[in-house]
Scaffold this motif. Structure first.
Motif: not given
Length: 297
Positions: A72-78
């Motif tokens: 979820s953190l990674v997809k938020t950054r993307l």
């Protein structure tokens, strides 16, 4: 560098690893790429980790929750906010079931941010309230400072500037000596005072913010604050090359899509005010292309 060297050394023995060990390898490598701001690589590693979670018969529920939270953190950054919500909700369900309060608070904050990004402000507020309640209960000051920051964003969006300023100031107070954390709140104060046309307060916080950053440390915040320095001085000579040759290329080079779109829009508005309509149209299109990409996720 030491962590990367260790991961590369393990990779040489990758074919001999069990599926369980491959799960941990991909999860940790995904976390490494996240910390290095290489989010697309991190996303790919975490997809692999999901596969090996099943084939490796991983039985630890907290590991699965941690994997979903990291995804979820990674997809938020993307800027893939709907996918981030999907993984965040799954992580929250797991952490709630094992009473991992610290992680619950972190996921609530992340979900609040994602809901705010897609315009679901009621849902965002609900998650911010839970994050604030839990962080206050367990005395998680670092997270509480982030909650105050995001509550400030919400008040700003609803036009409640004085309440927004109160939250930003409280966030700075909670952050103590955390310079990077302070910069988020200082920039927010600068924007709020700019909106209110309160020049003296804006200049005061600009000076404080620029003392904490530069091109070689916290450069994104440096370029944002410099924009507002130019704005406070009536967009004096040097503004156009600064934006065209320094700020926007930096945001683009580092894949900071939201910042690139935001400041492309602001530059477009500047050119529109100067009646340079061809230049304005170019930067508005740059911003719109990014917003359209984000909507698809």
């Amino acid at each position: 560098k030491a962590a990367l060297a260790r991961l590369n050394a393990i990779h040489k023995s990758y074919p001999d690893l069990t599926d369980l060990l491959k799960f941990y390898f991909h999860k940790y490598r995904g976390n490494y790429y996240y910390l290095m701001n290489e989010y697309s690589k991190g996303e790919n590693e975490l997809k692999e980790a999901e596969t090996f979670y099943v084939t490796g018969n991983v039985v630890n529920e907290e590991e699965r929750g941690d994997l979903y939270y990291l995804s979820s953190l990674v997809k938020t950054r993307l800027n893939h906010f709907r996918l981030a919500l999907y993984y965040g909700e799954k992580a929250l369900n797991i952490f709630q079931s094992v009473y991992f309060q610290k992680r619950c608070a972190e996921v609530h904050l992340l979900l609040g941010i994602c809901y705010r990004r897609i315009g679901s402000l009621d849902e965002a507020n609900k998650h911010y309230e839970w994050a604030g309640y839990i962080s206050e209960t367990i005395r998680y000051t670092h997270l509480r400072s982030k909650v105050e920051q995001n509550l400030g964003y919400m008040k700003s969006l609803s036009g409640e500037s004085q309440e927004a300023i109160r939250h930003f100031l409280r966030s700075i107070e909670l952050k103590g000596t955390d310079a990077e954390g302070q910069l988020y709140s200082i920039l927010s104060l600068v924007k709020e005072y700019h909106k209110l046309n309160q020049q003296r307060e804006m200049t005061e916080w600009l000076d404080r913010g620029l003392a904490l950053c530069g091109r070689d440390h916290h450069p994104a915040k440096y370029y944002e604050l410099c924009y507002y320095r130019y704005a406070s001085e009536g967009f004096r000579d040097g503004f156009e090359p600064f934006m065209r040759d320094q700020a926007l290329p930096f945001f683009h080079r580092h894949d900071m899509k939201i910042l690139y779109a935001t400041y492309s829009t602001l530059l477009g508005q500047y050119y529109q005010g100067m009646r340079k309509y061809k230049n304005a149209a170019f930067y508005f299109k740059e911003a719109n292309d990014i917003y359209e990409q984000m909507v698809s996720f």
